[in-house]
Structure formats: C-alpha cells, structure tokens
Motif scaffolding. Structure first.
Motif, PDB file in Angstrom:
ATOM      1  N   UNK A 181       2.037   1.916  -3.466  1.00 45.42           N
ATOM      2  CA  UNK A 181       1.203   2.499  -4.361  1.00 45.42           C
ATOM      3  C   UNK A 181       0.800   4.088  -3.910  1.00 45.42           C
ATOM      4  N   UNK A 182       0.687   4.285  -2.616  1.00 44.38           N
ATOM      5  CA  UNK A 182       0.707   5.597  -2.135  1.00 44.38           C
ATOM      6  C   UNK A 182       1.665   6.763  -2.698  1.00 44.38           C
ATOM      7  N   UNK A 240      -6.251   5.577   5.074  1.00 47.22           N
ATOM      8  CA  UNK A 240      -5.547   4.685   5.836  1.00 47.22           C
ATOM      9  C   UNK A 240      -4.694   5.097   6.945  1.00 47.22           C
ATOM     10  N   UNK A 241      -4.733   6.190   7.643  1.00 44.41           N
ATOM     11  CA  UNK A 241      -4.293   6.332   8.769  1.00 44.41           C
ATOM     12  C   UNK A 241      -5.145   6.567   9.717  1.00 44.41           C
ATOM     13  N   UNK A 268       0.855  -1.238   0.004  1.00 40.71           N
ATOM     14  CA  UNK A 268      -0.006  -0.021  -0.011  1.00 40.71           C
ATOM     15  C   UNK A 268       0.910   1.269   0.042  1.00 40.71           C
ATOM     16  N   UNK A 283      -5.101   4.597  13.248  1.00 41.71           N
ATOM     17  CA  UNK A 283      -4.232   4.755  14.261  1.00 41.71           C
ATOM     18  C   UNK A 283      -4.890   5.821  15.436  1.00 41.71           C
ATOM     19  N   UNK A 334      13.914   0.270   7.949  1.00 44.58           N
ATOM     20  CA  UNK A 334      12.715   0.585   8.468  1.00 44.58           C
ATOM     21  C   UNK A 334      11.609  -0.830   8.570  1.00 44.58           C
ATOM     22  N   UNK A 357      12.792  -2.500  11.586  1.00 44.04           N
ATOM     23  CA  UNK A 357      12.199  -1.678  12.915  1.00 44.04           C
ATOM     24  C   UNK A 357      10.686  -2.010  12.773  1.00 44.04           C
ATOM     25  N   UNK A 367      -4.409   8.775   1.858  1.00 39.00           N
ATOM     26  CA  UNK A 367      -3.562   8.725   3.225  1.00 39.00           C
ATOM     27  C   UNK A 367      -4.476   8.892   4.312  1.00 39.00           C
ATOM     28  N   UNK A 401      -2.239   0.865   9.762  1.00 41.03           N
ATOM     29  CA  UNK A 401      -2.038   2.411   9.763  1.00 41.03           C
ATOM     30  C   UNK A 401      -0.586   2.861  10.038  1.00 41.03           C
ATOM     31  N   UNK A 402      -0.290   2.175  11.073  1.00 39.55           N
ATOM     32  CA  UNK A 402       1.004   2.751  11.660  1.00 39.55           C
ATOM     33  C   UNK A 402       2.286   2.260  10.719  1.00 39.55           C
ATOM     34  N   UNK A 435       2.427   4.394   7.318  1.00 41.12           N
ATOM     35  CA  UNK A 435       2.659   5.494   7.886  1.00 41.12           C
ATOM     36  C   UNK A 435       4.323   5.418   7.920  1.00 41.12           C
ATOM     37  N   UNK A 436       4.906   4.677   8.403  1.00 39.67           N
ATOM     38  CA  UNK A 436       6.484   4.873   8.496  1.00 39.67           C
ATOM     39  C   UNK A 436       6.944   4.145   7.253  1.00 39.67           C
TER      40      UNK A 436
END
Lengths: 278, 298
Positions: free
Chosen positions: B91-92, B106-107, B88, B110, B210, B213, B103, B167-168, B171-172
């Motif tokens: 694609x974003x 999707x977030x 995702x 969170x 990442x 992480x 965006x 979501x998290x 985002x990262x």
C-alpha cells in the motif's frame, strides 16, 4: 463502466482504511504513553479507562523526574551514548580505510573473519565479558559501558563500502602531492562520505541510548544507572503510580523520537542498508 | 601499483584489539566453559570436564519450555508480521497521499527503546486498568489476565513482538518493492491484468528472496528475545513465578546472572550459536547456489 469506477473508488477507500488502521496500531503505545502520563493518580485507575485526561497534569513529569535520580540517569545515558558514538566512529573510519584503500598481508582473511563475527550472538559473549570487566576492575564505571562497544563490524562494513566507491584517482593524486594517508582520510575521504558517517553516528547513538542488558550487568550503584535500567527499577519503586511510570517512559523515548523526526533521512538510509546486508 | 605493507594493521589496531578481547576470546571461552562441570566463572574453579552441562540443559524443564516458546513465537510472530508488513509495504508503494508521513509513522518502533515501549505495553495489557481489557469490556467481552494468567503470557508476548517487528519488515519490503522494474507493471497494465494477478505473478516472485530473508531474520531474532519478556513481566519470565514466557536467551541469562550456573549458561549459549549458524547458512544457501550455477554457465 460506472460500476468499474465505483470499484476503483472502493479500493482506494479500503487502502486508506487499512493504512490508517495500521498506523493507529503502530502509534497506539506512543499515544497511550503520552495520554496516561498526563492523567491524575485517581484517573489513571478508572474503569473503564478514560481516553483523554480530564485535567492535563504536566506536573507528573516533574514528579517522576525528581522521584528517582532521573537527571543522573539522563546524564549517564547521554555520556555513554555520546562517547561510544564518537569512539566507534573513529575506530570504524580507521578500519574501513584500511579495508577499502590499503593493501596488507592477510587482508582477505581478516576481512572474512571480521564479517563472520556478525553471526555470533552477543548473548554468547556476556559471561566472559562480565568476568573480564570484573578482572579489569571496571565494574560500575563508564568505561565498562563504553569500551566493549568501541568496535562495530557492521559500521566498519558499511563505511568500507562507501570508502571503496571513492575513485582511486583521488587517492593516487593525493599520493603524488605527498599527502599522508591519515591526512587524505580525514581531509578528503571523511568529508566526501559525510552522509554515510552521519548515518552511522545516528544509528550508533540510538543503539547505545536504547541498550539495556549490558549496562544492567556492569553497574551496581544507582549513580551509574542509565535511563532504560532506571526505568525498570522505577517501575518497581513507583508501585501503582502508572502516570509517573508513563512519564518516565516518555523521558526515555521522546529524545529518540525527536532525533528520528529531524534526521530520519539518514536513519532510513542506514535501515535500508541493514536490510540488504544479508 | 600499491605495495603491501603492514601499515593497514595500524589502522585496524583499535578495532582488532577490542574484538580480540570482547568477541574472539569470549567466543572461545564459551565453548570451553560449556564443558566445565560446576564452573565458577569468578574464581575459575570447576570439578570436571564432561558434557554434564549439556545433559542438565536438555533435562531442564525451563530450557524445554524456552525451546517450545521459541517455536510458538516463530510460528505466530514471523508469518503474521511478514503478511501484515507485505500488505502495508504494498500500500505504501502504491500512489497514495501522505506517503512520507505514513512511512515515518510505520518506522517509528524501529528506533524506540524496547524496554520503554515494553513498559507501556505492560500498562496497556494490565488486567484491571489496561486499555486492551477496557476495549474488550466495551464489546461485552470479559477481562483477560494478559500478564497475570500464565495461559496468556505467550499471547501477550506475541502481540508485543508483532507490533515491534513490523517496522523492520515493512522497511525492507518497501525497499525491495521500489527495486522492482516499473516496466513489468506497465506491461501488465497494457494487458489489463487484474490487480491480484499482478500481485501473485509479478510482486510475489520478485519479492521471494527478501521474504525468505525476513523469515530467517525473524527466526534468528526469535532465539534472541529477551528485553521484550523482561519489560512485559517486570524482570521475570511470566506471572507469579511461572516461567511461561521464558525464551532461550532469558534462560541463559537467568542461569548465568541469577543462578550462577556458568557452565549451563555457556552450554545454552553454544546451542544458541549453533542454531543461529544453521539458519544463517540456510539464508546464505540460495545465493551460493546461484553463484555456483553462474560459475558453471561460464
């Protein structure tokens, strides 16, 4: 050449299909919550489930709102989240200033210890904090839900980063003008970093609004419940009336969705920092 | 220039006092309590100092189930979530319309209450009237007792947890993707490198740290799952008295709050702490190695 173009178009279509499918999956609980909250008690237990309510019943919200002391839960949540946010902002600003601008003995050690506490799972502290609250005689009070959250290492760290990037020259100039540290902090430092401070405020408010375990632990009476705990209790009380439970969930979720939609710029900034923190 | 003084501590005082009372002190207490046999946290009595709590902890079938469930959770939720999020986020990050809208959507998970959304998932997964079984029935598949049949407890938890963790991760990953130098991609375009190759040769290596992480954070969060279980099973850890979806934190909390076994709860929380410390160390390791290498080169 032509087939290549067809492939590109196909790739584009697949891209959007995947993105939309993912977005639908993400939105599913929200949409289903709202749709369910508007159905009648008879329609909600239809097999197969109907997609859209045959008759839209906004009255479910009124019914849920009065079926349990939701106005009180709402007020408690707003109070706890609001006071916690103002308080944690103040303590974080002060401590961030100390770390970013002042020199004091043991600063490095204190800062390292500080950051090390990020590793401690909060769940580990529950038992003793529960006992502490009992011994303080704070059971079933607002301060029990607020005071332990008035220090936040992550917010302090975030603001320290921002405060450190303010040029030294400004601080020295203020010193020459005989401007006190406190005055410099609130007249220059804080206004210069209002975006970062807004981000911290919103993150804190949302975190506090959504908190569940701690308020459950330190409150007994119905009068002191916050929305999240009120909701799970309502779920048991309302029995099979899922349309009311969904309306109650909306009452808990919607204010934060509105905050998010209006202030998402700040929230996303803060989230980006949460991400790079490690 | 600057002179050292203790003034800094005045500014730090509110935070330090609260952290001493509500973080440092309970941290030390947790270690001590874990060695008190039959400890009563309210009046402070205990019958002996030994490792009985740890023995009871590891002998407990619920705690073992919690460890096994955490492993299942990590094995399913973490990879699924990372793979979907990576897709995702990619694609974003490509040139798409309505990027901002996507965006924002999707977030959304969170920021929303796990409890409220958990209550909604409980309704979606309802064995009789739930949406999911409605959809399955539509395709001719029989209803599943998602929350009533203990064999499906973990599956239900996994569905909810994947939904929540996307979501998290998105985002990262998106933030990291936007940090990759566009020059690399333009160079690949000049060479007309195929898309999949660009993905595996440029994107994946650049994203390595990442992704690692995200994995570690996913594992650490798996140890701490509580609200999700509470919401799905309405305060229990599974259907009909079975603790089929019990997690480590759920177990600790249950021992402490419902069973008043403070010592065992403390021992459980020490184990939780050690587990989290190990994984945090693993996560910090690459950065440390890199720093040491750089220091050696100088």
């Amino acid at each position: 050449m032509k087939s290549r173009k067809a492939v590109t178009v196909l790739v584009e279509i697949v891209k959007y299909v995947v993105l939309i499918a993912g977005a639908l999956f993400t939105l599913l609980p929200f949409v289903w919550m709202v749709l369910s909250s508007l159905k009648s008690g008879g329609e909600i237990i239809m097999i197969p489930p109907t997609l859209f309510p045959k008759k839209v019943l906004f009255s479910n919200y009124v019914e849920a709102w009065t079926a349990a002391p939701f106005p009180r839960y709402f007020l408690n949540t707003v109070l706890v989240a609001g006071i916690t946010t103002v308080g944690v902002l103040l303590t974080s600003i002060l401590s961030a200033f100390a770390f970013a601008r002042l020199d004091f003995p043991g600063k490095k050690i204190v800062f390292s210890l500080f950051m090390a506490t990020l590793m401690i799972p909060g769940e580990m502290l529950l038992i003793t904090n529960f006992v502490t609250i009992t011994k303080l005689g704070w059971m079933d009070t607002y301060q029990a839900m607020i005071v332990p959250w008035l220090a936040n290492v992550f917010y302090t760290y975030l603001l320290t980063q921002f405060f450190s990037s303010v040029p030294d020259a400004l601080y020295l100039a203020a010193k020459v003008d005989k401007c006190s540290d406190l005055k410099f902090l609130f007249k220059i430092m804080v206004p210069m970093n209002k975006n970062a401070i807004t981000t911290v405020a919103i993150l804190s408010f949302i975190g506090s609004w959504n908190s569940f375990l701690w308020p459950l632990l330190v409150t007994n009476s119905k009068e002191m419940r916050v929305l999240s705990y009120g909701l799970v209790r309502f779920q048991s009380e309302a029995g099979a009336q899922y349309q009311l439970i969904m309306a109650a969930s909306c009452i808990l979720v919607l204010p934060i969705v509105v905050v998010y939609l209006i202030l998402r710029k700040y929230i996303l900034e803060g989230m980006a920092y949460t991400g790079v923190k490690g | 220039m600057k002179k050292k003084s203790f003034k800094g501590y005045i500014y730090l005082a509110p935070v330090l006092i609260i952290m001493l009372v509500f973080t440092a002190y309970p941290l030390v207490r947790a270690f001590i309590m874990s060695f008190y046999e039959d400890y009563n946290a309210v009046n402070g009595t205990y019958s002996g100092i030994n490792i009985e709590n740890y023995r009871a902890l590891f002998a407990s079938s619920d705690f073992r189930t919690a460890l096994a469930n955490t492993t299942i959770y990590v094995l399913f939720v973490v990879p699924l979530s990372v793979i979907i999020s990576l897709l995702i986020a990619n694609l974003l990050n490509s040139h798409i319309k309505f990027q901002g809208l996507f965006q924002t959507l999707y977030f959304l998970p969170y920021v929303t209450s796990v409890i409220a959304i958990g209550v909604v998932w409980r309704w979606i997964l309802h064995s009789q009237y739930g949406l999911l079984n409605g959809i399955l029935n539509f395709f001719g598949i029989e209803s599943i007792g998602w929350l009533t049949d203990r064999r499906y407890s973990m599956a239900s938890l996994i569905i909810f947890a994947v939904w929540k963790s996307l979501a998290f991760n998105i985002m990262i990953f998106l933030a990291a993707l936007q940090g990759i130098s566009p020059d690399l991609y333009s160079a690949a375009r000049v060479d007309s490198t195929p898309r999949w190759r660009v993905f595996f040769r440029i994107t994946v290596p650049a994203m390595g740290p990442i992704i690692a992480y995200a994995f570690i954070m996913g594992i650490i969060n798996a140890f701490k799952v509580y609200n999700e279980v509470y919401a799905l099973f309405n305060g229990a850890a599974g259907p009909n008295g079975y603790n089929s979806a019990i997690t480590i934190v759920f177990y600790i909390y249950d021992q402490f709050y419902n069973n008043k076994k403070y010592g065992i709860a403390a021992a459980g929380s020490v184990v939780l702490f050690l587990l989290i410390m190990v994984f945090t160390m693993i996560q910090k390791l690459p950065a440390k190695i890199r720093a040491r290498k750089e220091a050696a080169q100088k």
